[in-house]
Design a protein around this motif. Sequence first.
Motif: not given
Length: 116
Positions: A2-8, A22-29, A91-97, A102-108
Amino acid sequence: QLRLVESGGGTVEVGGSLTLSCTASGRAPATNWYRQTPGNERDFVAGIIGNSGTNYADSVKGRFSISRDGPTNTVYLQMNNLKPEDSATYYCNAVTSTAGRYKTYWGQGTHVTVSS
């Protein structure tokens, strides 16, 4: 992956407002916002599960609002009445299952400066 891109992020005066995206490249509930200042740990700011389950750090309750736009996989952090202590890298953070793993992803990160 999963890729996370922050802006603003940007610079705003005390009492002003900013909206982070924070825009994710896929679903990130389960998506969260954290912030970090130099030499300090990354602190939880706000989180959203699905479209309506939200949680906030005490320091931002009543001033920040987290929301989600499902079709675009974008999570917003509306920040109002900003204070100098809100200055940080956010930072944007997403956790997927998947299959119980579980995997954790972070934006830049995106910088916010609140000037007095």
